[in-house]
Write an enzyme that holds these catalytic residues in place. Structure first.
Site, PDB file in Angstrom:
ATOM      1  N   GLU A   1       0.832  -1.211   0.000  1.00 14.04           N
ATOM      2  CA  GLU A   1       0.000   0.000   0.000  1.00 14.04           C
ATOM      3  C   GLU A   1       0.864   1.256   0.000  1.00 14.04           C
ATOM      4  O   GLU A   1       1.927   1.300   0.634  1.00 14.04           O
ATOM      5  CB  GLU A   1      -0.893   0.062   1.250  1.00 14.04           C
ATOM      6  CG  GLU A   1      -1.835  -1.102   1.423  1.00 14.04           C
ATOM      7  CD  GLU A   1      -2.988  -1.138   0.453  1.00 14.04           C
ATOM      8  OE1 GLU A   1      -3.242  -0.108  -0.212  1.00 14.04           O
ATOM      9  OE2 GLU A   1      -3.627  -2.194   0.357  1.00 14.04           O
ATOM     10  N   THR A   2       0.379   2.271  -0.699  1.00 11.55           N
ATOM     11  CA  THR A   2       0.885   3.633  -0.568  1.00 11.55           C
ATOM     12  C   THR A   2      -0.278   4.504  -0.131  1.00 11.55           C
ATOM     13  O   THR A   2      -1.348   4.483  -0.746  1.00 11.55           O
ATOM     14  CB  THR A   2       1.476   4.147  -1.892  1.00 11.55           C
ATOM     15  OG1 THR A   2       2.599   3.323  -2.245  1.00 11.55           O
ATOM     16  CG2 THR A   2       1.940   5.592  -1.766  1.00 11.55           C
TER      17      THR A   2
END
Length: 288
Positions: free
Chosen positions: A46-47
């Site tokens: 995830e970002t």
């Protein structure tokens, strides 16, 4: 353009364990396509993108921000570990002065607060329902082979399938299980599963107090073969194991190679507090 970016290992207090997430601080709105390009570049599960809701907002003083999460493949509606990571950047790097932070997200408002050396996330709690084996038999075969499955549940809100392995197995069996998550894509015929949770009852009694339950999580449908420690999966697991164990306070461990600890407390308002520690391992700027 320069964007401050951080890598935070979530649900651990040691660098290089737990679940890494990238966190971007957005002073201004970002072109829509750049969110996905940055997340693909970072190539972590995830970002997270923290954005100001009003031009005068301040990362140090404001208490409410927008938050979005992207895998390398697409945007997702909820990510616990990247929310923990985003909170850590605001609390520990920006020295945000508020006791509680609120994030406006695709899953509604989420709150984070500091309690001693943990950050506590206030997340939705998702109910699971019995799942007919025949519909997902090929997928389960791809995941666990001939292992004994004790229970099978589905969470329609999150599109997660929960597979509980027999109590006869212990943690080492779950940890040692060789899983080829890429095969899930062709094995899943219903179109309704977007995440697969393998879980096992823990050993929380006796002098050596351990964990109430263990899990591993796979989401190749989102480009994540195995996620190291997953807050959103525990929003499902918390509901299931609370019902099974008759407990509202639980301690969980996700048995990925990196591993991570989660403290769980079911609230009276139908939500769940999931607490974890963090380690900030990188600070820098994206330049483009």
């Amino acid at each position: 353009m320069q964007i401050p970016i951080f890598t935070v290992d979530a649900f651990t207090n040691r660098p290089f364990s737990g679940n890494p997430a990238a966190v971007c601080l957005l002073e201004n709105d970002l072109d829509e396509d750049l969110h996905q390009k940055i997340a693909t570049e970072m190539n972590l599960s995830e970002t997270a993108f923290i954005r100001k809701l009003h031009p005068r907002d301040d990362f140090t003083k404001s208490s409410c921000f927008g938050l979005r999460w992207f895998t390398p493949a697409n945007e997702v509606p909820l990510c616990g570990h990247a929310t923990l990571a985003a909170s850590a950047v605001l609390f520990h790097v920006q020295k945000n002065t508020n006791s509680v932070l609120t994030f406006v997200t695709l899953s509604g408002e989420l709150k984070a607060r500091q309690v001693e050396d943990h950050i506590v996330l206030d997340l939705p709690l998702y109910v699971t329902y019995p799942q007919v084996l025949q519909e997902v038999e090929e997928l389960i075969k791809a995941a666990v082979g001939d292992m004994i499955v004790q229970d099978l549940r589905y969470s329609p809100d999150t599109k997660k399938l929960l597979v509980r392995l027999s109590d006869a197995y212990d943690r080492s069996v779950l940890e040692g299980l060789q899983v080829s998550a890429q095969r899930f894509l062709s094995a899943e015929k219903t179109g309704k599963v977007k995440g697969l949770i393998l879980t096992l009852k823990g050993n929380s009694s006796g002098k050596q107090k351990g964990h109430d339950f263990y899990s591993r999580y796979f989401a190749p449908w989102y480009g994540v073969l195995e996620d190291p420690v997953t807050g959103s999966a525990h929003a499902v697991l918390s509901s299931y194991w609370s019902e099974q164990l008759g407990k509202k306070e639980m301690h969980a461990f996700q048995c990925s190679r990196r591993g991570g600890e989660l403290k769980i407390s079911l609230r009276n308002d139908g939500r769940v507090d999931i607490a974890g520690q963090i380690a900030i391992v990188l600070k820098g700027n994206l330049t483009f």
